[in-house]
Design an enzyme around this catalytic site. Structure first.
Site, mmCIF file in Angstrom:
data_model
loop_
_atom_site.group_PDB
_atom_site.id
_atom_site.type_symbol
_atom_site.label_atom_id
_atom_site.label_comp_id
_atom_site.label_asym_id
_atom_site.label_seq_id
_atom_site.Cartn_x
_atom_site.Cartn_y
_atom_site.Cartn_z
ATOM 1 N N CYS A 149 0.823 -1.214 0.000
ATOM 2 C CA CYS A 149 0.000 0.000 0.000
ATOM 3 C C CYS A 149 0.859 1.267 0.000
ATOM 4 C CB CYS A 149 -0.964 -0.022 1.178
ATOM 5 S SG CYS A 149 -0.200 -0.478 2.751
HETATM 6 N N1 NDP Z 1 -4.926 -4.353 4.792
HETATM 7 C C1 NDP Z 1 -4.302 -3.625 3.863
HETATM 8 O O1 NDP Z 1 -4.547 -2.423 3.724
HETATM 9 C C2 NDP Z 1 -3.277 -4.250 2.979
HETATM 10 C C3 NDP Z 1 -2.873 -5.557 3.124
HETATM 11 N N2 NDP Z 1 -1.911 -6.076 2.289
HETATM 12 C C4 NDP Z 1 -1.438 -7.428 2.445
HETATM 13 O O2 NDP Z 1 -2.467 -8.337 2.072
HETATM 14 C C5 NDP Z 1 -2.405 -9.509 2.867
HETATM 15 C C6 NDP Z 1 -3.736 -9.678 3.596
HETATM 16 O O3 NDP Z 1 -3.930 -8.540 4.432
HETATM 17 P P1 NDP Z 1 -5.200 -8.344 5.345
HETATM 18 O O4 NDP Z 1 -6.397 -8.848 4.640
HETATM 19 O O5 NDP Z 1 -5.176 -6.954 5.817
HETATM 20 O O6 NDP Z 1 -4.848 -9.339 6.547
HETATM 21 P P2 NDP Z 1 -5.826 -9.987 7.626
HETATM 22 O O7 NDP Z 1 -4.965 -10.310 8.778
HETATM 23 O O8 NDP Z 1 -7.011 -9.122 7.821
HETATM 24 O O9 NDP Z 1 -6.307 -11.344 6.915
HETATM 25 C C7 NDP Z 1 -5.439 -12.344 6.494
HETATM 26 C C8 NDP Z 1 -6.216 -13.639 6.278
HETATM 27 O O10 NDP Z 1 -5.277 -14.648 5.913
HETATM 28 C C9 NDP Z 1 -5.748 -15.919 6.364
HETATM 29 N N3 NDP Z 1 -4.608 -16.686 6.876
HETATM 30 C C10 NDP Z 1 -3.943 -16.511 8.034
HETATM 31 N N4 NDP Z 1 -2.977 -17.424 8.166
HETATM 32 C C11 NDP Z 1 -3.034 -18.200 7.063
HETATM 33 C C12 NDP Z 1 -2.313 -19.329 6.624
HETATM 34 N N5 NDP Z 1 -1.304 -19.842 7.329
HETATM 35 N N6 NDP Z 1 -2.645 -19.886 5.441
HETATM 36 C C13 NDP Z 1 -3.656 -19.385 4.703
HETATM 37 N N7 NDP Z 1 -4.390 -18.321 5.077
HETATM 38 C C14 NDP Z 1 -4.078 -17.738 6.241
HETATM 39 C C15 NDP Z 1 -6.741 -15.655 7.477
HETATM 40 O O11 NDP Z 1 -7.969 -16.276 7.107
HETATM 41 P P3 NDP Z 1 -8.318 -17.767 7.568
HETATM 42 O O12 NDP Z 1 -7.986 -17.880 9.028
HETATM 43 O O13 NDP Z 1 -9.767 -17.858 7.272
HETATM 44 O O14 NDP Z 1 -7.469 -18.663 6.709
HETATM 45 C C16 NDP Z 1 -6.904 -14.150 7.524
HETATM 46 O O15 NDP Z 1 -8.245 -13.748 7.553
HETATM 47 C C17 NDP Z 1 -1.223 -9.316 3.830
HETATM 48 O O16 NDP Z 1 -0.069 -9.920 3.308
HETATM 49 C C18 NDP Z 1 -1.086 -7.814 3.880
HETATM 50 O O17 NDP Z 1 0.188 -7.425 4.232
HETATM 51 C C19 NDP Z 1 -1.398 -5.347 1.266
HETATM 52 C C20 NDP Z 1 -1.774 -4.050 1.071
HETATM 53 C C21 NDP Z 1 -2.708 -3.387 1.949
HETATM 54 C C1 X2W Z 2 -0.944 0.341 9.320
HETATM 55 C C2 X2W Z 2 -0.141 -0.874 8.991
HETATM 56 O O1 X2W Z 2 0.233 -1.642 9.851
HETATM 57 N N1 X2W Z 2 0.141 -1.077 7.702
HETATM 58 C C3 X2W Z 2 0.880 -2.209 7.225
HETATM 59 C C4 X2W Z 2 0.980 -2.149 5.722
HETATM 60 C C5 X2W Z 2 0.261 -3.285 5.068
HETATM 61 C C6 X2W Z 2 0.871 -3.752 3.770
HETATM 62 O O2 X2W Z 2 0.740 -3.224 2.704
HETATM 63 O O3 X2W Z 2 1.651 -4.806 3.929
HETATM 64 P P1 X2W Z 2 2.279 -5.832 2.903
HETATM 65 O O4 X2W Z 2 3.521 -5.253 2.382
HETATM 66 O O5 X2W Z 2 2.557 -7.055 3.689
HETATM 67 O O6 X2W Z 2 1.326 -6.086 1.817
HETATM 68 C C7 X2W Z 2 2.294 -2.231 7.776
HETATM 69 O O7 X2W Z 2 2.848 -1.187 8.084
HETATM 70 O O8 X2W Z 2 2.868 -3.340 7.811
#
Ligand code: NDP
Ligand code: X2W
EC number: 1.2.1.38
Length: 345
Positions: A149
């Site tokens: 992000c």
């Molecule tokens: N939130 C954001 O703004 C952003 C997030 N990201 C990236 O996207 C990814 C997801 O983020 P986000 O949705 O916020 O994270 P969350 O923690 O909200 O959700 C992650 C999901 O992954 C699943 N999970 C956890 N462990 C495992 C595992 N061992 N194997 C398979 N599935 C698993 C879980 O679902 P379940 O238990 O049902 O399997 C969980 O709901 C991360 O890598 C994050 O860094 C990137 C950019 C922005």
């Molecule tokens: C507020 C906050 O905690 N933000 C996250 C950014 C999430 C993200 O983009 O992480 P990935 O690179 O894993 O996709 C962080 O700083 O780690």
């Protein structure tokens, strides 16, 4: 087409559900879980009740091809490193929202993520999914590594200046602010309401894993780039990122030329909007949308350019950009399913 989401119960997954519901080429969405097999998605997310009624399935990479055509991984670090290669080999296209496949050098990944890197062949197969600057490669990709992000906001903000070599690249400083949804759904001490509300925190100073990701792409654009300074902050809001970027201009530049440069660079981009002179974007102005809004100014006194770049971290910073990539990979019009007016106020 049939789409699978691994990690559907997280925030990235929830946003995919919202966006895919209005995607005209997606007929079926299959939801996978690592921990909640058999649970109905409505239990986790009542806001999608009656829109999605699926139960969560366990993940079986050998049969996944029979169930879906492509897979989003909205999962924590480590999951994609293990599964993306197998899913792609089975014949599904993959879009990974995590950072597992973004860094080309496994040593750099291991240093910043403090965990084992994905196999090198998998990293090399993955294409960095920043559509505005990598469109042709994305169209041909089997595996997309969706940008982080903070890097999305930062790279879109810096690209015209770095690509045209108009700034002293050693002077780049990125002061970034994020809402708490960026940290995912699992509660933590840093995002706990009492810790975060009416508070403003800097975190992971000089250590954030997005530093090498930003440096890697800037180096592709200008080999003179070595290191940048990037510091993230947590703001008491749910969605939104603002990256305020400072860099010294090599030569004085007029406000008019600066704006012309950005307007030209992004004139055909459906999701990048450049503010007029004297106007700067706020996170609310992109809330819930796939836009990246950019404001610019040059300070004659200091010779510095300031760029203000805002996105919604869950949309352009994650799931929206992932759908933009899905569209490119499948030959759909790039903004399909993403024509979202930001929610305001
Ligand atoms: N939130 C954001 O703004 C952003 C997030 N990201 C990236 O996207 C990814 C997801 O983020 P986000 O949705 O916020 O994270 P969350 O923690 O909200 O959700 C992650 C999901 O992954 C699943 N999970 C956890 N462990 C495992 C595992 N061992 N194997 C398979 N599935 C698993 C879980 O679902 P379940 O238990 O049902 O399997 C969980 O709901 C991360 O890598 C994050 O860094 C990137 C950019 C922005
Ligand atoms: C507020 C906050 O905690 N933000 C996250 C950014 C999430 C993200 O983009 O992480 P990935 O690179 O894993 O996709 C962080 O700083 O780690």
């Amino acid at each position: 087409m049939r789409v699978g989401i691994i990690g559907a119960t997280g925030y990235g997954g929830a946003e995919l559900l919202r966006l895919l519901n209005q995607h005209p080429h997606v007929q079926e969405v299959v939801l996978y879980t690592s921990s909640k097999e058999g649970m109905n998605i409505q239990e986790s997310y009542p806001h999608v009740s009656d829109i999605y009624t699926q139960t969560l399935k366990s993940i079986n990479v050998t049969t996944i091809k029979d169930e879906v055509d492509m897979v989003f991984l909205a999962t924590p670090p480590g999951v994609s490193a293990e599964w993306s290669g197998q899913i792609a080999e089975a014949g599904c296209k993959v879009i990974d929202l995590s950072g597992d496949l973004r860094l080309q050098n496994p040593d750099v990944y291991e240093k910043w993520y403090k965990r084992e890197a994905a196999p090198l062949a998998l990293i090399k197969d993955a294409v960095y999914g920043l559509p505005e600057w990598n469109r042709e490669a994305i169209k041909k990709a089997q595996i997309i590594s969706n940008p982080g992000c903070y890097p999305t906001a930062t790279l879109l903000g810096l690209a015209p200046l770095v690509k045209n070599k108009l700034i002293d690249v050693e002077s780049i400083i990125i002061d970034a602010k994020s809402g708490t949804s960026g940290a995912g759904r699992s509660p933590s001490a840093i995002t706990h309401f009492s810790e975060m509300n009416e508070n403003f925190k800097i975190y992971q100073i000089n250590q954030h894993k997005h530093i090498p990701e930003i440096e890697q792409t800037l180096q592709e654009w200008d080999e003179k780039v070595e290191t940048i300074t990037f510091q993230p902050h947590l703001v008491p809001m749910v969605r939104g990122i603002m990256a305020t970027i400072y860099a010294k201009a090599k030569q004085p530049i007029s406000e008019e030329m600066l704006r012309h440069l950005y307007k030209e660079a992004y004139k055909n981009e459906p999701f990048v909007r450049i503010r007029p002179e004297g106007a700067y974007p706020a996170t609310k102005e992109v809330y819930g949308s796939n836009y990246c809004d950019i404001g610019l100014t040059y300070d004659e006194r200091t010779g510095r350019i300031t760029i203000v770049s805002v996105i919604d971290n869950v949309v352009k910073g994650a799931s929206g950009q992932a759908i933009q990539n899905l569209n490119l990979m499948h030959g759909f019009e790039e903004s399909t399913g993403l024509s979202l007016v930001p929610m305001y106020p």
